[in-house]
Design an enzyme around this catalytic site. Structure first.
Site, PDB file in Angstrom:
ATOM      1  N   CYS A 330      -3.306   7.148  -2.258  1.00 34.97           N
ATOM      2  CA  CYS A 330      -2.592   6.148  -3.054  1.00 34.97           C
ATOM      3  C   CYS A 330      -1.574   6.796  -3.982  1.00 34.97           C
ATOM      4  O   CYS A 330      -0.951   6.104  -4.791  1.00 34.97           O
ATOM      5  CB  CYS A 330      -3.579   5.299  -3.854  1.00 34.97           C
ATOM      6  N   GLU A 364       1.325   3.899  -0.580  1.00 39.69           N
ATOM      7  CA  GLU A 364       0.106   4.408   0.060  1.00 39.69           C
ATOM      8  C   GLU A 364       0.537   5.167   1.309  1.00 39.69           C
ATOM      9  O   GLU A 364       1.336   4.664   2.099  1.00 39.69           O
ATOM     10  CB  GLU A 364      -0.808   3.244   0.437  1.00 39.69           C
TER      11      GLU A 364
END
Length: 373
Positions: A330, A364
């Site tokens: 992330c 991401e």
């Protein structure tokens, strides 16, 4: 993020900017062409939380403008990035609260957790003790809300929270169903625990990870397994899976989900990545590994989905000992730092951008690495 920032007509332009930024950031690793997985431009977030703003008898959801804590909050009755289920509930919840001043007294935050099948869990958080009279009011309030949302919500649960108090009306979870390459997986998602916020992108990440690992075989080590989100579909591609997670709530959900999906080749242990590294190296024993012999596994692949800080140095060294590394991140910055180490022994064979958070700078990423020959 506020409603004035959501401009679906600009989505492709913003996504293209992310693609360019990620391509440039990772160019030094000479990866293959970036694979990009776009999000729906609206109604993609399955969970959301808001402060509650009281204004006379009325109340509104409130969000602070990003980066400016002194600015007046943005008041709203809906939220276009949230799921259609959440948006159906938002104004009806406000209208019911406005009609019940005692029930909304000192209510300061509302949280929503929804699923693709229109299940919804609402948490009301108060700055006052919750007692038996509140619980009776909540039962009646929930019945009214269910009636008003009968055609838009398949299941509705309600939780009340205050300091050191939690009252659950019904269940404290919803059940998400995701089709991954033609197989359906069901996930218990518990209130106040981590779940992937964008269901469409979550499904694309699961399919991507399964495609990367389809022909690898052997046994899989998974660190940071959460509620088994990746664990369940990845288990199809391996003989055995050993997964670790430090959160008790997530471990309980992972074991629940393993059983609910009739997956029989997965073992979950409550360990941090750092603790597993110590156990695997024989540095120290752990009672939480009692009855588990790590030498019984033929690990050839490791899957990691770490927090924003990425892998610590010892875990990064551990990961580099595996032939195949699947890494979902992330935080592109910490991923790049880890790749500076991992690409000394491995080559990136696939690199992906999953647009989990449209209209923000967050990205991401997924990287599949294989040992250099």
């Amino acid at each position: 993020m506020s409603t004035h920032q959501i401009q679906p007509q600009q989505y492709q332009e913003l996504l293209s900017a992310k693609q360019r930024a990620i391509t440039e950031q990772f160019a030094r690793f000479s990866p293959p062409a970036l694979e990009t997985y776009p999000s729906p431009p609206s109604h993609y977030r399955m969970r959301a939380e808001f402060k509650l703003w009281h204004q006379g008898d009325a109340c509104f959801y409130a969000m602070q403008p990003p980066g400016d804590k002194s600015a007046a909050p943005i008041l709203m009755r809906d939220f276009p990035v949230a799921s259609k289920t959440i948006n159906a509930a938002m104004p009806k919840l406000l209208d019911l609260l406005a009609a019940q001043p005692d029930f909304k007294r000192r209510l300061f935050q509302v949280e929503f957790l929804s699923t693709t099948s229109a299940e919804l869990l609402i948490t009301l958080i108060y700055h006052r003790p919750l007692d038996e009279p509140w619980q009776q009011q909540a039962i009646e309030f929930l019945a009214e809300l269910k009636q008003s949302l009968a055609t838009e919500v398949s299941l509705l649960e309600l939780i009340g929270r205050s300091r050191k108090k939690r009252i659950v009306l019904g269940n404290d979870f919803v059940t998400e169903s995701l089709d991954v390459n033609g197989t359906e997986f069901r996930y218990q998602q518990v209130e106040n625990s981590f779940t992937q916020p964008n269901a469409t992108i979550c499904r694309k990440m699961l399919e991507w990870a399964c495609q990367c690992s389809q022909a690898l075989g052997g046994d899989l080590l998974e660190l940071y397994c959460g509620n088994g989100n990746f664990t369940l579909p990845l288990a199809q591609n391996f003989d055995q899976v050993f997964a670790t997670e430090i959160s008790k709530t997530s471990v309980n959900s992972a074991n629940y989900n393993i059983k609910a999906n009739a997956v029989e080749n997965v073992t979950v242990a409550r360990l941090s990545a750092e603790e597993f590294t110590q156990a695997f190296a024989g540095v120290r024993p752990f009672r939480r590994l009692q009855g588990i012999n790590l030498t019984d596994y033929r690990f050839s692949t490791v899957f990691v989905d770490p927090p924003r800080a990425g892998l610590d140095a010892d875990t990064c060294k551990l990961v580099s000992d595996f032939d195949n590394i699947l890494y979902v991140s992330c935080n592109p910055n910490s991923l790049a730092e880890n790749l500076d180490v991992l690409t000394q022994t491995h080559s990136i064979t696939r690199l992906a951008l999953f647009d989990q958070f449209p209209y923000t700078h967050h990205a991401e990423c997924g990287a599949f690495l294989q040992r250099k020959r």
